[in-house]
Design a protein around this motif. Structure first.
Motif, mmCIF file in Angstrom:
data_model
loop_
_atom_site.group_PDB
_atom_site.id
_atom_site.type_symbol
_atom_site.label_atom_id
_atom_site.label_comp_id
_atom_site.label_asym_id
_atom_site.label_seq_id
_atom_site.Cartn_x
_atom_site.Cartn_y
_atom_site.Cartn_z
ATOM 1 N N ALA A 80 0.836 -1.208 0.000
ATOM 2 C CA ALA A 80 0.000 0.000 0.000
ATOM 3 C C ALA A 80 0.868 1.253 0.000
ATOM 4 O O ALA A 80 0.587 2.205 -0.737
ATOM 5 C CB ALA A 80 -0.946 -0.002 1.202
ATOM 6 N N CYS A 81 1.929 1.258 0.791
ATOM 7 C CA CYS A 81 2.842 2.404 0.809
ATOM 8 C C CYS A 81 3.476 2.607 -0.559
ATOM 9 O O CYS A 81 3.549 3.735 -1.052
ATOM 10 C CB CYS A 81 3.948 2.205 1.861
ATOM 11 S SG CYS A 81 3.442 2.582 3.546
ATOM 12 N N SER A 82 3.902 1.531 -1.172
ATOM 13 C CA SER A 82 4.526 1.632 -2.493
ATOM 14 C C SER A 82 3.561 2.225 -3.512
ATOM 15 O O SER A 82 3.936 3.112 -4.280
ATOM 16 C CB SER A 82 4.985 0.260 -2.983
ATOM 17 O OG SER A 82 6.029 -0.218 -2.176
ATOM 18 N N ARG A 83 2.319 1.748 -3.499
ATOM 19 C CA ARG A 83 1.333 2.269 -4.447
ATOM 20 C C ARG A 83 1.044 3.741 -4.177
ATOM 21 O O ARG A 83 0.931 4.535 -5.121
ATOM 22 C CB ARG A 83 0.050 1.446 -4.381
ATOM 23 C CG ARG A 83 0.192 0.070 -5.014
ATOM 24 C CD ARG A 83 -1.149 -0.632 -5.167
ATOM 25 N NE ARG A 83 -1.948 -0.681 -3.955
ATOM 26 C CZ ARG A 83 -1.862 -1.622 -3.029
ATOM 27 N NH1 ARG A 83 -1.003 -2.626 -3.174
ATOM 28 N NH2 ARG A 83 -2.649 -1.606 -1.963
ATOM 29 N N LEU A 84 0.925 4.114 -2.923
ATOM 30 C CA LEU A 84 0.649 5.520 -2.592
ATOM 31 C C LEU A 84 1.796 6.426 -3.002
ATOM 32 O O LEU A 84 1.584 7.495 -3.581
ATOM 33 C CB LEU A 84 0.381 5.661 -1.086
ATOM 34 C CG LEU A 84 -1.002 5.223 -0.637
ATOM 35 C CD1 LEU A 84 -1.033 5.049 0.873
ATOM 36 C CD2 LEU A 84 -2.044 6.231 -1.082
ATOM 37 N N VAL A 85 2.998 6.019 -2.712
ATOM 38 C CA VAL A 85 4.160 6.829 -3.045
ATOM 39 C C VAL A 85 4.282 6.997 -4.572
ATOM 40 O O VAL A 85 4.623 8.056 -5.071
ATOM 41 C CB VAL A 85 5.438 6.255 -2.422
ATOM 42 C CG1 VAL A 85 6.692 6.916 -2.962
ATOM 43 C CG2 VAL A 85 5.392 6.376 -0.899
ATOM 44 N N ARG A 86 3.958 5.934 -5.291
ATOM 45 C CA ARG A 86 4.002 6.005 -6.761
ATOM 46 C C ARG A 86 2.786 6.707 -7.341
ATOM 47 O O ARG A 86 2.694 6.910 -8.546
ATOM 48 C CB ARG A 86 4.093 4.601 -7.351
ATOM 49 C CG ARG A 86 5.448 3.950 -7.162
ATOM 50 C CD ARG A 86 5.592 2.678 -7.991
ATOM 51 N NE ARG A 86 4.413 1.858 -8.060
ATOM 52 C CZ ARG A 86 4.219 0.710 -7.430
ATOM 53 N NH1 ARG A 86 5.157 0.229 -6.621
ATOM 54 N NH2 ARG A 86 3.111 0.027 -7.574
ATOM 55 N N GLY A 87 1.793 7.023 -6.487
ATOM 56 C CA GLY A 87 0.630 7.768 -6.947
ATOM 57 C C GLY A 87 -0.442 6.934 -7.607
ATOM 58 O O GLY A 87 -1.245 7.448 -8.382
ATOM 59 N N LYS A 88 -0.503 5.643 -7.285
ATOM 60 C CA LYS A 88 -1.476 4.774 -7.927
ATOM 61 C C LYS A 88 -2.773 4.624 -7.153
ATOM 62 O O LYS A 88 -3.700 4.025 -7.635
ATOM 63 C CB LYS A 88 -0.860 3.405 -8.196
ATOM 64 C CG LYS A 88 0.293 3.515 -9.151
ATOM 65 C CD LYS A 88 0.583 2.223 -9.810
ATOM 66 C CE LYS A 88 1.681 2.475 -10.802
ATOM 67 N NZ LYS A 88 1.886 1.415 -11.694
ATOM 68 N N ILE A 89 -2.826 5.150 -5.925
ATOM 69 C CA ILE A 89 -4.061 5.142 -5.155
ATOM 70 C C ILE A 89 -4.470 6.601 -4.959
ATOM 71 O O ILE A 89 -3.668 7.416 -4.527
ATOM 72 C CB ILE A 89 -3.899 4.459 -3.782
ATOM 73 C CG1 ILE A 89 -3.554 2.989 -3.950
ATOM 74 C CG2 ILE A 89 -5.168 4.614 -2.953
ATOM 75 C CD1 ILE A 89 -3.325 2.252 -2.646
#
Length: 90
Positions: A80-89
């Motif tokens: 979840a952190c990875s997706r948020l940091v990459r802007g996917k959520i």
């Protein structure tokens, strides 16, 4: 008794549909996940926590128990952190 020993019966009960057990399990995991999230993705930690708790609740019936539930939960939070940091959520 450590957290893992306390969580095992909650996992079993929650997988069987016990809502109270699910709430207790998520409440048990939340503080540890939040601390981990603060280290991983700082300003996104709250969003990552909420996304992770939702995923855990939805996917728990399929959790096989090959690892501790907290290990599994940490991997969900890390994703979840990875997706948020990459802007996917959003």
């Amino acid at each position: 008794m450590n957290d893992h020993e306390l969580e095992r019966p909650l996992v079993t009960r929650a997988q069987g549909g016990d809502r109270q057990a699910m709430e207790e399990l998520l409440a048990s995991l939340a503080p540890r996940l939040h601390r981990f999230g603060k280290r991983l993705c700082d300003s996104y930690a709250e969003d990552a926590l909420q996304n992770s708790l939702l995923t855990i609740a939805q996917e728990l019936p399929r959790f096989r128990g090959d690892s501790e539930v907290s290990t599994w939960a940490y991997s969900i939070l890390r994703s979840a952190c990875s997706r948020l940091v990459r802007g996917k959520i959003n």
